[in-house]
Design a protein around this motif. Structure first.
Motif, PDB file in Angstrom:
ATOM      1  N   UNK A 202       0.828  -1.208   0.000  1.00  0.00           N
ATOM      2  CA  UNK A 202       0.000   0.000   0.000  1.00  0.00           C
ATOM      3  C   UNK A 202       0.860   1.254   0.000  1.00  0.00           C
ATOM      4  N   UNK A 203       0.293   2.312  -0.577  1.00  0.00           N
ATOM      5  CA  UNK A 203       1.017   3.574  -0.699  1.00  0.00           C
ATOM      6  C   UNK A 203       0.454   4.574   0.304  1.00  0.00           C
ATOM      7  N   UNK A 204       1.275   5.504   0.772  1.00  0.00           N
ATOM      8  CA  UNK A 204       0.756   6.550   1.650  1.00  0.00           C
ATOM      9  C   UNK A 204      -0.311   7.365   0.933  1.00  0.00           C
TER      10      UNK A 204
ATOM     11  N   UNK B  38      -1.915  11.028   1.315  1.00  0.00           N
ATOM     12  CA  UNK B  38      -1.676  12.245   2.067  1.00  0.00           C
ATOM     13  C   UNK B  38      -2.883  13.156   2.072  1.00  0.00           C
TER      14      UNK B  38
ATOM     15  N   UNK C 226       2.800   7.508   9.399  1.00  0.00           N
ATOM     16  CA  UNK C 226       2.405   7.770   8.011  1.00  0.00           C
ATOM     17  C   UNK C 226       0.940   7.399   7.830  1.00  0.00           C
TER      18      UNK C 226
ATOM     19  N   UNK D 294      -2.249   6.082   5.540  1.00  0.00           N
ATOM     20  CA  UNK D 294      -2.353   5.147   4.415  1.00  0.00           C
ATOM     21  C   UNK D 294      -3.738   4.988   3.816  1.00  0.00           C
TER      22      UNK D 294
END
Lengths: 441, 513
Positions: free
Chosen positions: A134-136, A138, A160, A162
């Motif tokens: 998985x990608x952050x 924002x 962070x 997610x």
């Protein structure tokens, strides 16, 4: 010999096929959410969610601009807004139903065939991060501030963020209003009320709670968390759970364990109640109380039970039982083929009130967006009650180490309830096993 | 069939097979697997050599079988064996390089007190939307506009600019704004960061927003160390046991590890870990007992009923037979779950009707008994069908001869019918043994391997080797495919060793004929 051996091998194969045919069909084929004829049309901008055959993972369509995997229940609501997103941006979106999103997403992503966006629970996060799937996401501070703080906290790992949450769920006390006009505030009161009803012949047992032979950590945790420093993991300064600080056998946890033992002895809790009969016991009026979550409401309604929802009772010598919060959220894959569109959809669409309300309608879990929650709770007393039952709760740990806890901790609570072992020694042993597992993992 | 037609069919089949192999090879080539493409090519040449010429007639019969055996038997075995030499599992799925880039990418944090920009992605006017250098047209919350590219952030004059109500630029002289699909097609956008004066970068979020972020982790390739500057003092991580571990505090590590070869560690763990070793032996013994008792009990019951229904004096056999096949016709999934409900100590029909208080699923003995009873129910109809078929093929005159020779019913059964029956049924009993040895579904649905005793939830008292391996690989504590593969290899060897005497025995039965 030669011919016979080949024959035997062939027969083995056939027999295995024949025998496994008994188990081959799947009991959980999701109900088709649209006409079979129209689901092919889903490749274009609008349509119905694509239903998989059996329990196999959906096959990613390479020709669309955005692929979303979700479970069958939410697929229709997601599809509606995915279509809107598609026409707004002049792209094509496909919503596919995954029967086991967590594993199917991991496996498909590994071979480059995963979706761009998935809908899932927040406690998958540690595992997803660990495997770099998985990608952050924002979110800007002012958008994040529109959500319940616990929901936003649950989407974070190591500081962070997610994903974007859309619902919060937790367990509470369901009670039968015909038998119990006012919900008990304490466990002692609950047991006394229940036992009186049993004596009068109006009920067969005090309470129904999912324990099962192998235990259930999710349902047992609130008993431990009712006491100071009782629980599973301590938290770090930044609010993250600390896998190196186990609370499983802390003084508070042992007190909670002793309550489990006492309730087991009184037959209020039993390892013979599990997911298969928990609802049936409450819905057949055999028990006036049940500790469960929003997923049990539909069945109780169908059974015509005049139910109420209240916060979990408090335990003598401790405080109120605190449930785990489960947060439902949208994730963006780190290997997304359409990362820009995926990020845009998740950050711009999911924080919208109408989207949150649509997702509420299919799951009936309190929405994570404050504005949506306020609107729903004004008219739906159940939602307000579930939310209030979870006010003191903490998000379920989303660190990978939690995978090492479910089994051993659950089993320990089952053994304590069944009286196989004392609270202190069993929790000590469980803590040792969990620590060893975490060290190995 | 005339010869030319046969020849035509033969060539059509050969060409179809070759086309199939070519298709597979193309797929493999697209996936970048060179070895597999070479193997596919060799197989294709082999097929052509065997079937297009008359050189190797026996091979014409063997090749399809050999190919499928290699594909579905040898390959999985070798793959599993290979996997068992690694630490492949959760947190160790990717390469070391991926773990480094992922840790750095995930460490990007929004720089405090920086504005959120509204963003449009564009190229310089005249540049192609597919290849031209990307620029970000940015609007600060105060309405001032900027243009950002690889070199940095520059103010953008307000003249000629059109914006949406929220501030996203829709038109700017000198730039072509890309539409959603064009932006999405530019994969390098995800790596784009417009450098800012404080060492961070303005990075896009989706299609219409950008934030100023800064990565807190850096990688020093020479020293092979990761440094996280978000802590005071910065934490240094070194590679240890396929993970990035803090040099100061060994309990601190990044969750993202990598896959590496660990030799025979998984095997030594099976041999040296006390819980695993003693558990393994315990599971193995129960596994054999379970398979043997299941086969014998289902066979005996099935055979007895078959013998009963083979009696010509019995009426309404058709109805009885159909009824008896029912347990076999129902999906095993459903049956097992129903039995699980019936075995419930408090609510189950078995304890309620018999007035017992047995904790079927919570005690070792109870769970094992429950499993065997359920498996008897599930398995006897199969044996019944098989025995009925075999019994009907035993000629009546053989029995009559036995009766004339003065044999009583039992003697006939023991000396005449059983030997003849076993010739037909023997291999099926072996097959049933092999199936039950790995009867995952039943155990999983009924007890999940439990009950678990003491403080050990890795080994249950009704576990079979296969459910144990499954728990190791896919559920319970952190999935560890490498270790589960090692266990599978050991199971494979055990089953293979046990089948040898089994096949010898079939040969002996054959000699009855």
């Amino acid at each position: 010999m030669h011919k016979r051996a080949l024959g035997a091998a062939a027969v083995t194969g056939v027999a295995a096929l024949a025998l496994s045919a008994c188990g081959g069909s799947s009991p959980t084929t999701p109900s088709n959410t649209g006409g079979a004829g129209t689901s092919k049309a889903a490749a274009t901008t609008t349509g119905t969610p694509e239903t998989p055959s059996g329990t196999a993972a959906p096959v990613r369509d390479a020709n669309v601009d955005l692929v979303i995997w979700t479970d069958a229940d939410r697929s229709k609501a997601v599809q509606k807004y995915a279509d809107q997103f598609a026409s707004e941006n002049g792209i094509t979106v496909k919503v596919q139903i995954a029967t086991d999103t967590r594993t199917q997403f991991k496996d498909a992503t590994k071979v480059g065939k995963g979706p761009d966006v998935i809908v899932g629970a927040h406690d998958w996060l540690g595992e997803l991060v660990q495997n770099s799937t998985v990608a952050p996401v924002n979110l800007s501070a002012d958008v994040a501030a529109k959500f319940l703080p616990t929901a936003i906290a649950a989407t974070k790992f190591n500081g962070q963020s997610y994903g974007v949450p859309y619902a919060v769920e937790n367990i509470g006390l369901m009670y039968n209003k015909d038998l119990v006009p006012n919900p008990p505030k304490t466990m002692d009161e609950l047991v006394a009320t229940g036992e009186k009803l049993v004596k009068e012949g109006k009920a067969k047992q005090v309470m129904s709670q999912f324990v099962s032979k192998v235990g259930n950590a999710y349902f047992a945790y609130p008993y431990l968390a009712a006491f100071p420093d009782g629980g599973i993991f301590a938290t770090k300064g930044n609010g993250d759970y600390d896998p190196n600080k186990l609370l499983v056998n802390s003084a508070g946890s042992v007190k909670g364990g002793e309550v489990l033992a006492a309730l087991g002895k009184q037959k209020v809790l039993s390892t013979n109640v599990d997911d298969t009969n928990q609802d049936a016991i409450f819905d057949s009026k055999a028990a006036p109380f049940m500790i469960s979550g929003p997923w049990s409401v539909a069945k109780a309604k169908a059974a015509g039970i005049n139910y109420g929802i209240a916060p979990l009772p408090s335990l003598a010598g401790g405080g109120a039982m605190k449930p785990f919060l489960g947060v439902q959220m949208f994730y963006v894959s780190s290997k997304a083929k359409n990362a820009a569109l995926a990020q845009e959809f998740v950050t711009n669409y999911i924080p919208r009130k109408d989207v949150q309300l649509a997702l509420f309608e299919v799951g009936k879990r309190p929405p994570a967006l404050k504005e949506a929650y306020d609107e729903v709770s004004a008219t739906d007393p159940d939602v307000k009650a579930w939310y209030e039952a979870g006010v003191d709760g903490k998000p379920m740990p989303n660190i990978p180490a939690m995978n090492s806890v479910w089994g051993p901790f659950g089993q320990a609570t089952a053994d304590i309830i069944s009286g196989k072992a004392g609270a202190k020694e069993r929790l000590d042993a469980a803590a040792k096993e969990i620590a060893a597992n975490i060290a190995k993992g | 069939m005339t010869k030319p037609i046969a020849l035509a069919i033969k060539w059509v089949l050969i060409v179809a097979t070759l086309a199939g192999i070519l298709w597979i090879a193309a797929k493999l080539a697209a996936a970048g697997n060179v070895t597999a493409v070479v193997v596919a090519g060799l197989v294709g040449m082999g097929v052509l050599a065997v079937y297009a010429t008359r050189r190797a007639v026996p091979l014409k019969y063997l090749v399809p079988g050999l190919i499928f055996m290699a594909l579905f038997q040898l390959f999985p075995v070798l793959y599993t064996a290979n996997l068992s030499l690694t630490n492949y599992g959760d947190g160790h799925l990717n390469t070391k390089e991926e773990s480094i880039s992922d840790i750095i990418a995930q460490s990007v944090r929004e720089v405090p007190n920086t504005p959120r920009y509204k963003m449009s992605v564009a190229t310089k006017e005249g540049d192609s939307a597919d290849t031209g250098d990307l620029v970000l047209l940015l609007t600060k919350p105060d309405g001032s506009t900027f243009v950002g590219d690889k070199s940095g952030l520059k103010p953008l004059g307000a003249a000629g600019i059109e914006k949406t109500p929220v501030g996203k630029i829709t038109k700017a002289p000198g730039y072509t704004i890309l539409n959603a699909r064009q932006v999405n097609a530019r994969k390098e956008l995800q790596k784009l960061a417009v450098p800012t004066s404080d060492g961070g970068g303005v990075k896009p979020v989706g299609l219409s927003e950008a934030f100023e972020g800064k990565s807190t982790v850096t990688y020093d390739a020479k020293a092979d160390r990761l440094t996280d500057s978000s802590t005071q003092p910065p934490t240094v991580y070194e590679p240890r046991d396929a993970r990035w571990v803090s040099t100061k505090d060994a309990t601190q590590s990044f969750p993202q590890g990598w896959k590496e070869n660990i030799g025979f560690s998984n095997y030594t763990r099976i041999l040296t870990d006390d819980t695993i070793r003693s558990g393994f032996i315990k599971i193995f013994i129960w596994n054999v007992v379970f398979a043997v008792v299941s086969v014998l009990s289902t066979f005996l019951l099935g055979m007895l009923i078959a013998l009963l229904f083979n009696d010509p004096r019995l009426r309404g056999k058709g109805i009885y037979r159909s009824l008896l096949i029912l347990p076999y016709a129902l999906p095993g999934f459903v049956t097992a779950l129903v039995w699980k409900g019936m075995f419930n100590q408090d609510y189950g029909i078995i304890n309620q009707t018999l007035g017992l208080g047995i904790d079927w699923l919570g005690t070792d003995f109870g769970a094992k008994a429950a499993i065997l009873i359920t498996n008897l129910w599930l398995g006897f109809p199969y044996m019944f069908i098989v025995c009925t078929g075999a019994l009907q093929s035993i000629p009546q005159d053989v029995r009559e001869a036995a009766t004339i020779d003065g044999a009583n019913a039992f003697r006939t059964l023991r000396s005449i019918i059983m030997p003849l029956l076993l010739v037909a049924v023997g291999p099926l009993l072996l097959a049933s043994f092999a199936f039950n040895f790995n009867n995952f579904g039943l155990i999983y649905l009924l007890t999940k391997g439990g009950p678990f005793n003491g403080a050990d939830t890795s080994i249950g008292s009704s576990d079979l080797l296969i459910t144990y391996a499954y728990r190791l690989a896919f559920s319970g504590t952190a999935p560890n495919y490498g270790f589960a593969a090692a266990v599978s290899v050991v199971i494979f060897l055990l089953v293979a060793l046990m089948s040898i005497p089994g096949f010898r025995r079939t040969k002996a039965l054959e000699e009855v004929n």
